[in-house]
Write an enzyme that holds these catalytic residues in place. Structure first.
Site, mmCIF file in Angstrom:
data_model
loop_
_atom_site.group_PDB
_atom_site.id
_atom_site.type_symbol
_atom_site.label_atom_id
_atom_site.label_comp_id
_atom_site.label_asym_id
_atom_site.label_seq_id
_atom_site.Cartn_x
_atom_site.Cartn_y
_atom_site.Cartn_z
ATOM 1 N N CYS A 84 0.830 -1.204 0.000
ATOM 2 C CA CYS A 84 0.000 0.000 0.000
ATOM 3 C C CYS A 84 0.872 1.265 0.000
ATOM 4 O O CYS A 84 1.549 1.523 -0.986
ATOM 5 C CB CYS A 84 -1.007 -0.045 1.143
ATOM 6 S SG CYS A 84 -2.427 0.991 0.817
ATOM 7 N N HIS A 178 -3.269 -4.916 1.735
ATOM 8 C CA HIS A 178 -2.675 -5.065 3.067
ATOM 9 C C HIS A 178 -2.591 -6.533 3.500
ATOM 10 O O HIS A 178 -3.497 -7.014 4.184
ATOM 11 C CB HIS A 178 -3.522 -4.305 4.094
ATOM 12 C CG HIS A 178 -3.384 -2.832 4.006
ATOM 13 N ND1 HIS A 178 -2.540 -2.113 4.819
ATOM 14 C CD2 HIS A 178 -3.969 -1.934 3.185
ATOM 15 C CE1 HIS A 178 -2.617 -0.834 4.508
ATOM 16 N NE2 HIS A 178 -3.481 -0.698 3.521
ATOM 17 N N GLU A 180 -0.928 -7.814 5.745
ATOM 18 C CA GLU A 180 -0.707 -7.955 7.195
ATOM 19 C C GLU A 180 -2.019 -7.912 7.977
ATOM 20 O O GLU A 180 -2.032 -8.201 9.164
ATOM 21 C CB GLU A 180 0.251 -6.853 7.684
ATOM 22 C CG GLU A 180 -0.347 -5.457 7.842
ATOM 23 C CD GLU A 180 -0.631 -4.739 6.522
ATOM 24 O OE1 GLU A 180 -0.447 -5.339 5.450
ATOM 25 O OE2 GLU A 180 -1.061 -3.581 6.576
HETATM 26 N N1 GLN Z 1 -3.537 6.462 0.709
HETATM 27 C C1 GLN Z 1 -2.303 6.182 1.384
HETATM 28 C C2 GLN Z 1 -1.141 6.929 0.761
HETATM 29 O O1 GLN Z 1 -1.275 7.431 -0.310
HETATM 30 C C3 GLN Z 1 -2.005 4.696 1.374
HETATM 31 C C4 GLN Z 1 -3.069 3.976 2.129
HETATM 32 C C5 GLN Z 1 -2.573 2.822 2.931
HETATM 33 O O2 GLN Z 1 -1.386 2.547 3.040
HETATM 34 N N2 GLN Z 1 -3.502 2.159 3.542
HETATM 35 O O3 GLN Z 1 -0.099 7.008 1.338
#
Ligand code: GLN
Length: 195
Positions: A84, A178, A180
């Site tokens: 992410c 994610h 995790e």
């Molecule tokens: N929207 C977040 C970002 O741009 C990432 C979201 C997340 O890691 N859950 O950093």
């Protein structure tokens, strides 16, 4: 085996505990360390950059030299996984949001990333993916980025809604979701066997 989890911000504890669980399930003797200062990454066998806020994570790792260590160890072939926000941080190219916020990327993965790509209606959701090398997998997306463009050396491992959400380029693994936050250890097992 020593696994470093970058712990400046985000889902750090969750990554530490699922990595410990995955090591155990594979019968690998290892330790998982949370990294907030320089000196640990360069002595590790694998590095994980969790989800969270990419602007914050980037700022903090560049500030004190952790970013430089990650780049060096990645270049030496050490596996690095970004999930992410972590995926955003390891990418080579960003979008307007990355530019406007002045987020400095590690440029380890030859992809163009788009932040918050699923919009407001779909801030967070679960979807079943078919991930190459893993199979059917229930993934959790939270304000997730997607990969808009991937270079020739990048292998697409999964797509969702026609968008690339999991890739691998040699020793670098990038995921929009994610791993995790599920009880499913298969992504971490896959990553640890890259070591
Ligand atoms: N929207 C977040 C970002 O741009 C990432 C979201 C997340 O890691 N859950 O950093």
């Amino acid at each position: 085996m020593r696994v470093a989890v970058v712990g400046v911000q985000g889902d750090v504890e969750e990554h530490v505990s699922i990595t410990e669980k995955s090591l155990k399930s594979l019968g690998i003797d290892g330790e998982v360390l949370t990294v907030r200062k320089p000196g640990i990454v360069s002595k590790s066998d694998a590095v994980i950059i969790p989800g969270g806020e990419s602007t914050t994570i980037s700022k903090l790792i560049w500030k004190d030299g952790v970013a430089k260590e990650i780049i060096e160890i990645a270049e030496s072939g050490c596996p690095v996984m970004g999930t992410c926000a972590g995926l955003i941080v390891i990418s080579k190219y960003g979008d307007d949001q990355v530019r406007k916020t002045g987020t400095k990327l590690l440029e380890l993965l030859d992809v163009r990333i788009k932040r918050n790509a699923f919009g407001r209606q779909r801030e967070s959701f679960e979807a079943t993916l078919n991930i190459e090398g893993i199979g059917e997998y229930d993934a959790i997306f939270i304000r997730a980025p997607v990969i808009e463009e991937a270079g020739n050396g990048v292998k697409v491992l999964a797509e969702f809604d026609g968008k690339i959400v999991a890739v691998r380029e040699k020793n670098i693994l990038g995921l929009s979701f994610h791993p995790e936050l599920t009880g499913d250890v298969r992504i971490h097992q896959y990553f640890l066997t890259m070591v």
